[in-house]
Design an enzyme around this catalytic site. Structure first.
Site: not given
Length: 205
Positions: A82, A85
């Site tokens: 991600c 993230c």
């Protein structure tokens, strides 16, 4: 013959002296450049793990412990792939350093099937997905996508004192979970596994 040999040796000494100085200077420059490169690489290597998702996850509070220790929690659903993230990893490391004694930082990897019930319960369809939990483990609010560090800090301050969180239902850039079909299959499988009649059908197969 002595007079012919002496003039020939003098220019040789004159020409070798500058070449040795040039070589020494070049060697020094190369040495300094190598040393600077090594220092830069070492600096990057020492900083990257501190802000990596793997390190943050390894140092996070297990969910079971967070729900039982009487402290509020910030639960993050994430994945190593991600990009959102990853972009927040440094800020999350800083926030944990500031609030880690008073707030549980919990990280649940969406690629781990163990957390499918939690993903379904909190309706995780994009990451990072943050859930703020009170000391009793009950959800207070959620935020989806990249969040400014100051926003999370303000919410954590309020969470620690039991006040109303100033930033509710935050929404930022996310990394989508490309598994709607898988999710529906998981839901169906959970429903089937909860049905006592399904056990006989599984045993027959």
């Amino acid at each position: 013959m002595d007079q012919t040999t002496k003039p020939s040796t003098t220019p040789n000494k004159a020409t070798t002296a500058p070449s040795l100085a040039a070589k020494a200077r070049n060697f020094l420059v190369v040495g300094v450049a190598i040393m600077l490169s090594v220092l830069v690489v070492m600096g990057v290597r020492t900083q990257t793990p501190a802000a990596s998702l793997e390190t943050l996850a390894a140092e996070s509070t297990p969910l079971e412990a967070a729900l039982a220790n009487g402290k509020p929690s910030l639960m993050e659903f994430y994945a190593n792939w991600c990009t959102s993230c990853q972009a927040m990893a440094g800020d999350m490391a800083d926030l944990r350093g500031t609030y880690g004694d008073d707030v549980n930082f919990v990280m649940l990897n969406v690629d781990n099937n163990k957390w499918l019930p939690e993903m379904l319960h909190y309706r995780v369809d994009g990451i990072p997905h943050f859930v703020y939990l009170n000391p009793q483990g009950e959800p207070v609010t959620a935020a989806i996508g990249e969040q400014p560090k100051a926003v999370i800090a303000s919410n954590l301050e309020a969470l620690m004192t039991g006040a109303v969180l100033p930033h509710q239902q935050g929404m930022g850039q996310t990394s989508n979970l490309d598994t709607p079909t898988t999710r529906s299959v998981v839901i169906n499988s959970i429903n089937r596994s909860d049905d006592p009649r399904s056990h006989g059908a599984q045993a027959a197969n």
